[in-house]
Design a protein around this motif. Structure first.
Motif, short mmCIF file in Angstrom:
data_model
loop_
_atom_site.label_atom_id
_atom_site.label_comp_id
_atom_site.label_asym_id
_atom_site.label_seq_id
_atom_site.Cartn_x
_atom_site.Cartn_y
_atom_site.Cartn_z
N ARG A 10 12.03 -56.95 11.79
CA ARG A 10 12.08 -57.63 10.50
C ARG A 10 11.11 -56.92 9.56
O ARG A 10 9.92 -56.88 9.79
N THR A 12 11.02 -57.37 6.00
CA THR A 12 10.59 -58.31 4.97
C THR A 12 11.32 -59.61 5.28
O THR A 12 12.15 -59.65 6.18
N PRO A 13 11.04 -60.67 4.52
CA PRO A 13 11.72 -61.94 4.84
C PRO A 13 13.24 -61.83 4.88
O PRO A 13 13.89 -62.54 5.63
N ASP A 14 13.84 -60.93 4.10
CA ASP A 14 15.31 -60.87 4.09
C ASP A 14 15.86 -59.53 4.55
O ASP A 14 17.05 -59.28 4.41
N THR A 15 15.03 -58.68 5.09
CA THR A 15 15.50 -57.33 5.43
C THR A 15 15.12 -56.98 6.87
O THR A 15 13.99 -57.20 7.29
N ARG A 66 19.58 -55.59 4.04
CA ARG A 66 19.07 -56.79 3.37
C ARG A 66 20.17 -57.84 3.35
O ARG A 66 21.32 -57.54 3.05
N THR A 76 21.57 -59.23 9.66
CA THR A 76 20.12 -59.42 9.77
C THR A 76 19.78 -60.44 10.87
O THR A 76 18.62 -60.56 11.24
N GLU A 77 20.79 -61.17 11.35
CA GLU A 77 20.52 -62.16 12.40
C GLU A 77 21.04 -61.71 13.76
O GLU A 77 21.06 -62.50 14.71
N ARG A 143 5.31 -57.86 -0.47
CA ARG A 143 5.99 -58.28 0.75
C ARG A 143 7.42 -57.76 0.85
O ARG A 143 8.08 -57.95 1.85
N ASP A 144 7.90 -57.07 -0.19
CA ASP A 144 9.22 -56.46 -0.14
C ASP A 144 9.18 -55.00 0.30
O ASP A 144 10.22 -54.33 0.35
#
Lengths: 268, 370
Positions: A10, A12-15, A66, A76-77, A143-144
């Protein structure tokens, strides 16, 4: 071709960065830095994703994704052992052989860094073949930033400068805040003997290319990686057209000299 | 030469040689393409009246079999179907297995292919051939083109301007010229390929006299002289590519509904999208291809927004591609002058009129008042 998820990081939170290896019946597929694959999730569909791993390790396919739509969200999951479909590689990549002997300026915005990473690996492997390497990486916020640990390693290398800048940051950020073009004056290179690789939002690439040409970098030595809606990757769905170009087949990497006139047109 | 009374034997011969015969037939008040089982499926004695945004069927004074121009369909509906399953995937233990869609059924015989449509198929061959599209080549393989020389031009036709017609000169397997003279109704039959010749064996043919050949030539010449529209095709590629800011784009965008009719009716428009269709069990999924259009808002969607959000930019993309950048991509224009986009535009936008307007120099920008 089936590929199996072997690992995920992981960023970043979405990547997430996925490491894939060939599944049953699939061959490792060699690629050139800057190329992309069509990655398929069973029952959901297919998306174009740049290849962000090392071209010297074709059996270890790396994609940084992303979560934007339903397919990328599923990617991403993904857990280890899951299977995805991979078609590719497609497109024209970074013209590394053309820029040998030159200083190289790399400017990445957001997820523009992943398609550039294979080019950085290649240049670091043949370090003497290139002049100074200046990398400017901009993102929305600290954070990105992706590949954070690896970037720290690059910073320590001689003859390479890595500048980072973000759009917004809190008080815990000691780096720069602002546009990537604002970092350009600090970059040292010999303009007539410099090549530039740009990947990021179109407006970022456009302004960076203008700033570079203003400093004397020839237009045909500046290369941009464009992004457009893609369905087929083989020049038959029509979605990715940019002027006369099919971004999937003729690009995604184009010399600035070839596409400058179309970049100037709104909604081209 | 084939007498009118011998025409059913041609249909029978095509079937005997294993072809599925498709051609013009009447449905819902228009001449469309469908299966031709017997000659009465053809629009015998009908013609069409076409103009910008207008299409009407009318009775002819005679019993011509091919006495009309092209309708809303084109042969792409068979070679590049509007909605087509490309493959099916089934879930296995930890993976999935993909099975490409088999293309079954007899090869197609296209009956009544006009010159503009011959050109359109040739263009599609290049477009899909360059991409190595397996579905298109499976449909195209083994197909037979029975061309028909146009006996009359439609109100929106301009193939003569585009250099694609009205005479069919090459690429056909068979070419028919329908000749209606007082007291005699017959066809001059030209053979263009071995497959075409094979179909003819055993038909009640008579050698053509010089009078017959001259009559056939006269049919095409008459059609060429009666084109409903014309377009100056010189330098079109540069005109379209070099004028993205021409004020005419704004003007046409005020009328354009972005409805996609022109792209659906166009025999060369190839844009498409992919659809994933899983079943409810989640064990099986299908990949479909569907016609898409550069006039759709989602067509250029990128990160949730459309690159071409204005109708102006979409119309410009369509026309600049069709007449301009198509040359860069495929070495030919994407327009064959069939006029379908003019006829089937609900607001009657006329491609020939738009090109003429783009040729006029842009007026100087109005001076700003201090």
């Amino acid at each position: 071709m089936p590929y199996v998820v072997r690992g995920q990081t992981r960023e970043t939170p979405d990547t997430v960065t996925l490491v894939l290896s060939p599944g049953p019946g699939a061959e490792p597929h060699p690629f050139a830095p800057g190329q992309f694959n069509m990655v398929y999730v069973f029952g959901l569909g297919e998306v174009a994703i740049s290849i962000s791993g090392d071209a010297e390790q074709p059996d270890r396919l790396v994609h940084t994704v992303r979560a934007a739509g339903k397919v990328t969200h599923a990617l991403t999951e993904m857990t280890s052992g899951s299977t995805v479909g991979v078609r590719g590689p497609y497109g024209a990549g970074w013209p590394l052989s053309k820029v040998r002997g030159k200083d190289v300026v790399i400017v990445a915005g957001g997820l523009g860094l992943p398609p550039l990473r294979p080019a950085v690996y290649e240049m670091l492997r043949q370090r003497d073949a290139y002049g100074r390497i200046e990398i400017i990486y901009g993102s929305r916020s600290p954070r990105d930033l992706v590949y954070y640990e690896e970037i720290q390693g690059w910073r320590a290398l001689p003859g390479l400068r890595f500048q980072t800048t973000v759009d917004t940051a809190g008080r815990d950020w000691y780096g720069d805040v602002g546009l990537v073009t604002a970092r350009l004056p600090d970059a040292r290179f010999d303009p007539p003997n410099t090549a530039a690789f740009l990947c990021g939002p179109e407006i970022m690439m456009k302004l960076t290319a203008q700033a570079l040409t203003a400093r004397g970098v020839p237009e045909d030595s500046i290369f941009l990686s464009l992004e457009r809606n893609m369905k087929c990757a083989v020049g038959i769905c029509g979605h990715c057209q940019f002027g006369p170009e099919f971004v999937c087949r003729d690009g995604p990497v184009f010399p600035y000299s070839e596409i400058r006139r179309f970049l100037a047109v709104r909604e081209v | 030469m084939l007498e009118r009374s011998g025409f059913p034997s041609l249909l029978a011969a095509l079937r005997q040689h294993g072809y599925r015969v498709v051609g013009p037939t009447i449905r819902d008040g228009a001449i469309v393409y469908g299966d031709i089982r017997e000659e009465s499926d053809l629009p015998i004695g009908w013609t069409d009246r076409q103009d910008a945004g207008k299409y009407r069927l009318e009775r002819r004074a005679d019993r011509a079999l091919f006495g009309y121009a092209v309708g809303p369909h084109s042969w792409k509906k068979y070679l590049f179907p509007a909605h087509e399953r490309l493959w099916t995937a089934v879930r296995t233990d930890a993976s999935f297995a993909v099975r490409p869609e088999p293309v079954e059924g007899p090869p197609l015989a296209f009956l009544g292919v006009r010159a503009c449509e011959m050109a359109a198929i040739d263009i599609s061959d290049r477009v899909f051939g360059k991409a190595g599209d397996p579905a298109y080549s499976a449909h195209r393989r083994g197909s037979l083109r029975v061309a028909v020389q146009c006996g009359q031009a439609g109100g929106t036709c301009f193939c003569a301007s585009m250099g694609t017609g009205p005479g069919v000169r090459k690429g056909f397997d068979l070419a028919l010229t329908e000749i209606l003279s007082p007291g005699r109704h017959y066809f001059l039959v030209e053979v263009g390929s071995r497959e075409g010749a094979a179909v003819l064996s055993g038909l009640p043919l008579a050698p053509a006299s010089q009078t017959d050949t001259a009559a056939a030539e006269a049919v095409v010449a008459r059609t060429a002289a009666s084109m409903g529209r014309s377009m100056d095709a010189g330098g079109l590629r540069d005109l379209l590519v070099n004028n993205p800011e021409h004020p005419r784009w704004e003007i046409v965008a005020r009328r354009c509904l972005s409805c996609t009719n022109c792209t659906m009716a166009c025999p060369t428009c190839f844009c498409n999208t992919s659809e994933e269709v899983p079943d409810l069990s989640g064990e099986r999924t299908e990949r479909w291809r569907r016609w898409d259009s550069c006039f759709n808002s989602g067509f250029s969607a990128l990160h949730g927004a459309s690159v071409r959000s204005s109708t102006k930019s979409r119309y410009r993309q369509w026309l600049a591609h069709k007449l301009g950048t198509w040359h860069d991509q495929f070495g030919t224009s994407g327009c064959v002058g069939c006029g379908r986009c003019i006829t089937w535009c609900p607001v009657g936008i006329d491609i020939t009129e738009e090109v003429a307007a783009l040729r006029l120099p842009a007026p100087p920008p109005a001076e700003k008042k201090p």
